[in-house]
Write a protein that holds these residues in place. Structure first.
Motif: not given
Lengths: 112, 112
Positions: B36, B38, B43-44, B46, B89
């Motif tokens: 992900y 961010q 928001r995170p 994909l 992430f």
């Protein structure tokens, strides 16, 4: 906007008060997840619903936290007797058959 | 318990160079590994994912490799651009309908 929505976007509360957050997933998504994210960290899993059933809850989640998804659509996360350590961004995500989770914008909680 | 470790925590590269972020996971039952991105205050989202039946996946400038035996996976970004600057992430799960465990994140700076 047909994405995941969360309300409120920001919440400031005093220590000891109760707070409730709402998440509206993408309409056809039957799975809903709650995460907590603190500054400089990745999202931390809190709990997960499939339809209205809460299938998993993190062992890190204290008894002050409770989540519901009564009709299998929106979900609420309640924190009772808030503590300063509860200050974080609370993220909701949803999906259906796919593995990808779609995140909402989050609710930022500040406990003073 | 389940754990995902991510390195480095901060990465600074020159525009046009490549960036590599590495993650290891502990739960051998994990079979889905999303990444992900961010951006600040957002928001995170994909950017790429890989399942355990595949060793490598590529999408334009982004590629992910997976070594299930060693339980580690990596994100490779080539020809980096300033707009790639964000927090990335890695995560691991047992697939759709299961909780996702996130790494602590890598803050990527791409200098113009």
């Amino acid at each position: 906007d047909t994405g995941v929505s969360q309300n409120p976007r920001h919440k400031i509360t005093k220590r000891g008060q109760n707070v409730t957050f709402r998440c509206d997933p993408i309409s056809e998504h039957n799975r809903l997840y709650w995460y907590r994210q603190t500054l400089g960290q990745g999202p931390e899993f809190l709990t997960y619903f499939q339809n209205e059933a809460q299938l998993e809850k993190s062992r890190l989640l204290s008894d002050r936290f409770s989540a519901e998804r009564p009709k299998g659509s929106f979900s609420t996360l309640e924190i009772q007797r808030t503590e300063q350590g509860d200050s974080a961004m609370y993220l909701c995500a949803s999906n259906r058959e796919s593995y990808e989770q779609y995140f909402g914008p989050g609710t930022r909680l500040t406990v003073t | 318990g389940e754990n995902v470790e991510q390195h480095p925590s901060t990465l600074s590269v020159q525009e046009g160079d490549s960036a590599v972020i590495k993650c290891t996971y502990s739960d051998s039952a994990s079979n889905y590994f999303p990444w992900y991105k961010q951006e600040l205050g957002k928001r995170p989202q994909l950017i790429i994912d890989i399942r355990s039946n595949v060793g490598e996946k590529k999408d334009q400038r982004i590629a992910v490799t997976l070594n299930k035996t060693a339980k580690h996976f990596s994100l490779h970004i080539t020809e980096t651009q300033p707009e790639d600057s964000a927090v990335y992430f890695c995560a691991a799960s047992m697939g759709g309908g299961f909780k996702t465990i996130f790494g602590a994140g890598t803050r990527l700076f791409v200098k113009a």
